[in-house]
Design an enzyme around this catalytic site. Structure first.
Site, PDB file in Angstrom:
ATOM      1  N   CYS A   2       0.853  -1.202   0.000  1.00  0.00           N
ATOM      2  CA  CYS A   2       0.000   0.000   0.000  1.00  0.00           C
ATOM      3  C   CYS A   2       0.882   1.243   0.000  1.00  0.00           C
ATOM      4  O   CYS A   2       2.047   1.196   0.344  1.00  0.00           O
ATOM      5  CB  CYS A   2      -0.854   0.007   1.262  1.00  0.00           C
ATOM      6  SG  CYS A   2      -1.768  -1.490   1.517  1.00  0.00           S
ATOM      7  N   ARG A  28       4.147  -0.002  -6.932  1.00  0.00           N
ATOM      8  CA  ARG A  28       4.163  -0.947  -5.801  1.00  0.00           C
ATOM      9  C   ARG A  28       3.024  -1.949  -5.883  1.00  0.00           C
ATOM     10  O   ARG A  28       2.948  -2.881  -5.097  1.00  0.00           O
ATOM     11  CB  ARG A  28       4.044  -0.163  -4.477  1.00  0.00           C
ATOM     12  CG  ARG A  28       5.142   0.858  -4.250  1.00  0.00           C
ATOM     13  CD  ARG A  28       4.688   1.920  -3.268  1.00  0.00           C
ATOM     14  NE  ARG A  28       4.404   1.368  -1.977  1.00  0.00           N
ATOM     15  CZ  ARG A  28       5.198   1.531  -0.924  1.00  0.00           C
ATOM     16  NH1 ARG A  28       6.322   2.199  -1.057  1.00  0.00           N
ATOM     17  NH2 ARG A  28       4.906   1.022   0.238  1.00  0.00           N
ATOM     18  N   TRP A  75      -3.250  -2.408  -1.226  1.00  0.00           N
ATOM     19  CA  TRP A  75      -3.007  -3.791  -1.646  1.00  0.00           C
ATOM     20  C   TRP A  75      -3.758  -4.623  -0.608  1.00  0.00           C
ATOM     21  O   TRP A  75      -3.349  -4.687   0.560  1.00  0.00           O
ATOM     22  CB  TRP A  75      -1.517  -4.076  -1.638  1.00  0.00           C
ATOM     23  CG  TRP A  75      -1.171  -5.512  -1.816  1.00  0.00           C
ATOM     24  CD1 TRP A  75      -0.927  -6.425  -0.827  1.00  0.00           C
ATOM     25  CD2 TRP A  75      -1.031  -6.234  -3.040  1.00  0.00           C
ATOM     26  NE1 TRP A  75      -0.646  -7.645  -1.359  1.00  0.00           N
ATOM     27  CE2 TRP A  75      -0.699  -7.573  -2.716  1.00  0.00           C
ATOM     28  CE3 TRP A  75      -1.151  -5.899  -4.368  1.00  0.00           C
ATOM     29  CZ2 TRP A  75      -0.491  -8.550  -3.681  1.00  0.00           C
ATOM     30  CZ3 TRP A  75      -0.918  -6.881  -5.328  1.00  0.00           C
ATOM     31  CH2 TRP A  75      -0.614  -8.172  -4.982  1.00  0.00           C
ATOM     32  N   ASN A 101      -1.233   1.546   6.204  1.00  0.00           N
ATOM     33  CA  ASN A 101      -0.467   0.414   5.648  1.00  0.00           C
ATOM     34  C   ASN A 101      -0.196  -0.523   6.812  1.00  0.00           C
ATOM     35  O   ASN A 101       0.147  -0.076   7.903  1.00  0.00           O
ATOM     36  CB  ASN A 101       0.879   0.892   5.077  1.00  0.00           C
ATOM     37  CG  ASN A 101       0.704   1.676   3.796  1.00  0.00           C
ATOM     38  OD1 ASN A 101      -0.405   1.748   3.261  1.00  0.00           O
ATOM     39  ND2 ASN A 101       1.777   2.279   3.311  1.00  0.00           N
ATOM     40  N   GLY A 102      -0.331  -1.835   6.572  1.00  0.00           N
ATOM     41  CA  GLY A 102       0.013  -2.802   7.620  1.00  0.00           C
ATOM     42  C   GLY A 102      -1.195  -3.629   8.009  1.00  0.00           C
ATOM     43  O   GLY A 102      -2.202  -3.650   7.318  1.00  0.00           O
ATOM     44  N   GLU A 485      13.019 -25.926  -8.668  1.00  0.00           N
ATOM     45  CA  GLU A 485      12.809 -24.478  -8.604  1.00  0.00           C
ATOM     46  C   GLU A 485      14.070 -23.727  -8.985  1.00  0.00           C
ATOM     47  O   GLU A 485      14.021 -22.741  -9.731  1.00  0.00           O
ATOM     48  CB  GLU A 485      12.325 -24.086  -7.209  1.00  0.00           C
ATOM     49  CG  GLU A 485      12.178 -22.595  -6.964  1.00  0.00           C
ATOM     50  CD  GLU A 485      11.206 -21.907  -7.913  1.00  0.00           C
ATOM     51  OE1 GLU A 485      10.447 -22.602  -8.635  1.00  0.00           O
ATOM     52  OE2 GLU A 485      11.218 -20.667  -7.972  1.00  0.00           O
ATOM     53  N   LYS A 489      14.298 -21.028 -12.046  1.00  0.00           N
ATOM     54  CA  LYS A 489      14.784 -19.649 -11.847  1.00  0.00           C
ATOM     55  C   LYS A 489      15.848 -19.321 -12.893  1.00  0.00           C
ATOM     56  O   LYS A 489      15.818 -18.284 -13.535  1.00  0.00           O
ATOM     57  CB  LYS A 489      15.359 -19.474 -10.445  1.00  0.00           C
ATOM     58  CG  LYS A 489      14.329 -19.393  -9.357  1.00  0.00           C
ATOM     59  CD  LYS A 489      13.588 -18.069  -9.287  1.00  0.00           C
ATOM     60  CE  LYS A 489      12.277 -17.950  -9.943  1.00  0.00           C
ATOM     61  NZ  LYS A 489      11.236 -18.901  -9.868  1.00  0.00           N
ATOM     62  N   GLU A 492      14.480 -19.286 -16.666  1.00  0.00           N
ATOM     63  CA  GLU A 492      13.488 -18.263 -17.060  1.00  0.00           C
ATOM     64  C   GLU A 492      14.072 -16.852 -17.095  1.00  0.00           C
ATOM     65  O   GLU A 492      13.494 -15.979 -17.748  1.00  0.00           O
ATOM     66  CB  GLU A 492      12.249 -18.315 -16.176  1.00  0.00           C
ATOM     67  CG  GLU A 492      12.414 -17.838 -14.751  1.00  0.00           C
ATOM     68  CD  GLU A 492      11.077 -17.836 -14.011  1.00  0.00           C
ATOM     69  OE1 GLU A 492      10.042 -17.531 -14.631  1.00  0.00           O
ATOM     70  OE2 GLU A 492      11.076 -18.143 -12.821  1.00  0.00           O
ATOM     71  N   HIS A 508      20.029 -42.969 -14.112  1.00  0.00           N
ATOM     72  CA  HIS A 508      19.047 -43.519 -15.067  1.00  0.00           C
ATOM     73  C   HIS A 508      19.037 -42.727 -16.363  1.00  0.00           C
ATOM     74  O   HIS A 508      18.000 -42.602 -17.012  1.00  0.00           O
ATOM     75  CB  HIS A 508      17.658 -43.525 -14.419  1.00  0.00           C
ATOM     76  CG  HIS A 508      17.607 -44.325 -13.169  1.00  0.00           C
ATOM     77  ND1 HIS A 508      17.620 -45.701 -13.153  1.00  0.00           N
ATOM     78  CD2 HIS A 508      17.608 -43.925 -11.870  1.00  0.00           C
ATOM     79  CE1 HIS A 508      17.591 -46.118 -11.895  1.00  0.00           C
ATOM     80  NE2 HIS A 508      17.587 -45.067 -11.097  1.00  0.00           N
ATOM     81  N   LYS A 607       3.936 -12.219 -16.116  1.00  0.00           N
ATOM     82  CA  LYS A 607       3.915 -12.439 -14.678  1.00  0.00           C
ATOM     83  C   LYS A 607       2.734 -13.337 -14.287  1.00  0.00           C
ATOM     84  O   LYS A 607       2.842 -14.158 -13.412  1.00  0.00           O
ATOM     85  CB  LYS A 607       3.800 -11.101 -13.933  1.00  0.00           C
ATOM     86  CG  LYS A 607       3.771 -11.239 -12.402  1.00  0.00           C
ATOM     87  CD  LYS A 607       4.997 -11.923 -11.888  1.00  0.00           C
ATOM     88  CE  LYS A 607       4.924 -12.217 -10.397  1.00  0.00           C
ATOM     89  NZ  LYS A 607       6.053 -13.066  -9.934  1.00  0.00           N
TER      90      LYS A 607
HETATM   91  C1  AGP Z   1       7.848 -18.576 -11.714  1.00  0.00           C
HETATM   92  O1  AGP Z   1       9.024 -17.831 -11.513  1.00  0.00           O
HETATM   93  C2  AGP Z   1       7.076 -18.120 -12.934  1.00  0.00           C
HETATM   94  N1  AGP Z   1       6.831 -16.739 -12.896  1.00  0.00           N
HETATM   95  C3  AGP Z   1       5.855 -18.970 -13.198  1.00  0.00           C
HETATM   96  O2  AGP Z   1       6.270 -20.310 -13.273  1.00  0.00           O
HETATM   97  C4  AGP Z   1       4.722 -18.883 -12.138  1.00  0.00           C
HETATM   98  O3  AGP Z   1       5.148 -19.487 -10.940  1.00  0.00           O
HETATM   99  C5  AGP Z   1       3.507 -19.652 -12.672  1.00  0.00           C
HETATM  100  O4  AGP Z   1       3.070 -19.011 -13.852  1.00  0.00           O
HETATM  101  C6  AGP Z   1       2.361 -19.735 -11.667  1.00  0.00           C
HETATM  102  O5  AGP Z   1       1.910 -18.438 -11.378  1.00  0.00           O
HETATM  103  P1  AGP Z   1       0.895 -18.254 -10.143  1.00  0.00           P
HETATM  104  O6  AGP Z   1       1.634 -18.665  -8.909  1.00  0.00           O
HETATM  105  O7  AGP Z   1       0.559 -16.795 -10.152  1.00  0.00           O
HETATM  106  O8  AGP Z   1      -0.307 -19.119 -10.374  1.00  0.00           O
END
Ligand code: AGP
Length: 612
Positions: A2, A28, A75, A101-102, A485, A489, A492, A508, A607
């Protein structure tokens, strides 16, 4: 997060100044906005769910002439993003307006007291409770808004940054903070208060920063600062040197790095108000209405995508270990089309940062169609998944702007560890075991800090391997999802091909890939599978693979085997992923930066994937 902006001074377009300040805080992330101003002795509040432009439209249709105004971008943490829940909030007589905020953790207790005293509340927010609480104290004191505000804040538990104005005393703005930043910009015959310097620097670079448990009373001619326990203080005036763009990123080069460094506080926000240490259990209010379904669930299903899917895999191990309930983890995109076998007493959790991922949304709709109970572990309050699940737990990570998910992942893990404890204590987990888990969770934020302090070591490793065409990430048990993960990272944001595997899977097939050009990242923490992982490292080294190991601080064997070691503190096995992922986030970040990639907005990615 926020945003707060307030103006008091010689100009009579205070509301416009505030709205323009809110625009500086749009980066933000928020879901509603509003402004309050005092004109001709009356309080005028204009607020809307939606963008600051919507509030600006309102202002254009009802121009306000005023030298005193406050505004907010919200937010949502309590209550969906609606016009009613937007800030500013006012008291029953519309004579006090407040932005916040908070999180007021004890707002339910305060709310009950106010209702008993005959005050009314219209919204779902903790902020309105705080506003009416201040009014109730003002009434009891027979005046003195500053003292009423101070007394209210001494009773509040949780974090706050607030600004308030009132027609009762229209010569001041009162601001206060505990855990949520607030500053006072000192202009020429005017003052701008804000939660973020970005809203101030176009007017002045002279500011005072409030510290926790401090408040300021700002009038047209000056300001006074004091502590909430009523000690006068002299706040130092600072000169803001940095530019707007660096402010939005909090001084970090990228939002992703800022969000990596937010993790000590966002992890804390995920468990704030939810741990009952003495009883060794947790309180998850968002699940109270489905508690019996969870107690009797024959199995738990997680469905998610990407990073959230990896969090779900960790959650599977956590819940099966702590609660002994069978758990299945499903890629949402697969689950939605394969006509899954579901029963009425099945419980499915959608895990999603955005709460808008199309595949995940479709998966829970399919599950609901077949009679299962659909719950959510979501970051964005008011998102579609949050609204279409019958209950759930918000992770309170604040807006995650970098496309690569970092703080949301560790906050998802925090909530999953709370869920596992919640379910475990409904079953065979003892109070003593629960207390040990609660204590371990409370230590995590400081442990995250200690890992982030190794950033330079990690950057040096990134320098050595930034041109590698491939990476392999390996882990076992809880660290297997972390290997997945870490690989995600890297690929991507740096566009390097990277794969994660269970470490034992190497023999394997993937072992054929190993040679002196292949960096292999092992997560080799000292759990029950540690010796097995050491053997896997030997196998890779025998084939001249380069080994980067994530290991515990007190591990004196790993240095003989690995080319590079990044250490993490010890914690309980099921909490290790929160720590072991951090070096992998930083490794990916630094490699991407060294490769001049667009870290916050990598090519081809969005995103939130709201389409199939
Ligand atoms: C992860 O770094 C990516 N941005 C992507 O895999 C993301 O986690 C995935 O699209 C799921 O998004 P969500 O958590 O908003 O559902």
């Amino acid at each position: 997060m926020c945003g707060i902006v307030g103006y008091i001074g010689k100009r009579n377009n205070a509301a416009d100044i505030v709205v323009n300040g809110l625009k500086r805080l749009e980066y933000r992330g928020y879901d509603s906005a509003g402004v309050a101003a005092i004109q001709d002795g009356g309080m005028h509040v204009l607020k809307r769910a939606g963008k600051v432009n919507d509030t600006e439209e309102l202002l254009r249709s009802t121009p306000l002439t005023s030298g005193l105004a406050i505004g907010h971008t919200r937010w949502a943490t309590h209550g969906n993003p609606t016009d009613l829940n937007a800030h500013p909030h006012s008291d029953n007589l519309n004579e006090i307006a407040l932005v916040h905020n908070g999180i007021v953790e004890n707002y339910q207790v305060i709310k009950a007291k106010l209702l008993k005293e005959g005050y009314t509340l219209r919204s779902e927010t903790d902020t309105e409770v705080l506003t009416v609480f201040i009014r109730s104290l003002y009434d009891k004191l027979g005046g003195d808004l500053v003292e009423a505000t101070r007394l209210a804040l001494t009773e509040v538990r949780g974090a706050f940054g607030i600004a308030l104005i009132s027609t009762l005393e229209p010569d001041k703005i009162i601001v206060a903070r505990r855990g949520s930043p607030l500053l006072v910009g000192i202009g020429d015959g005017e003052f701008i208060v804000a939660s973020d310097a970005a809203a101030v620097i176009q007017h002045t670079r002279q500011v005072i920063f409030l510290e926790d448990n401090e408040m300021a009373i700002v009038s047209h001619t000056g300001y006074k600062t004091k502590t909430i326990d009523n000690r006068t203080i002299n706040s130092r005036i600072h000169q803001i040197e940095y530019d707007l763009e660096s402010i939005e990123k909090g001084g970090y080069d990228h939002f992703m790095l800022k969000e990596i460094y937010e993790q000590p506080s966002t992890f804390r926000d995920a468990f704030r108000g939810r741990l009952l240490e003495d009883e060794g259990r947790v309180r998850l209010g968002g699940l109270s209405r489905v508690a019996e379904k969870l107690r009797n669930a024959p199995r738990i299903i997680f469905t998610a995508c990407g990073t959230s899917f990896h969090a779900a895999l960790v959650g599977e191990y956590m819940i099966e270990q702590l609660a002994r309930i069978p758990v299945e983890v499903e890629y949402a995109s697969e689950f939605r089309y394969r006509n899954p076998v579901l029963r009425e007493d099945d419980v499915i959790f959608a895990i999603s940062q955005s709460g808008e991922t199309a595949d995940t949304l479709a998966a829970i709709r399919e599950a609901k169609l077949k009679g299962a109970s659909a719950l959510g572990i979501v970051n964005v309050v008011g998102s579609t998944i949050a609204r279409e699940t019958e209950a759930g737990v918000f992770i309170h990570a604040g807006p995650e702007i970098g496309v690569a998910s970092t703080k949301a992942f560790t906050s998802q893990l925090c909530v999953l560890s709370l869920l596992a404890l919640y379910l475990g204590r409904m079953r065979d987990l003892s109070r003593k075991e629960g207390i040990e888990i609660v204590k371990a969770i409370q230590k995590i934020p400081d442990q995250i800090e200690s890992i982030l302090a190794q950033a330079e070591t990690i950057r040096e490793i990134a320098q050595l391997y930034k041109d590698s065409p491939n990476f392999i990430y390996l882990g076992r048990g809880y660290n297997y999802p972390v290997a997945l993960e870490g690989a995600l990272k890297l690929k991507e944001i740096s566009y390097i091909h990277a794969e994660g595997y269970p470490a034992a899977e190497m023999k394997h097939g993937p072992l054929a890939l190993i040679d002196e050009h292949m960096p292999v990242v092992f997560i080799a923490t000292q759990d029950e599978l540690y010796e097995k992982v050491l053997s896997n490292i030997e196998v890779v080294r025998a084939r001249r693979g380069r080994v980067i190991a994530i290991a515990n601080e007190d591990d004196d064997r790993i240095t003989e085997l690995a080319d590079h070691v990044i250490t993490i503190p010890n914690t309980l096995p099921h909490l290790t992923p929160v720590l072991s992922v951090l070096p992998l986030q930083l490794l990916a970040y630094y490699i991407a930066v060294l490769r001049d990639c667009n870290v916050d907005m990598p090519r081809n990615l969005a995103k939130s994937v709201t389409v199939e």
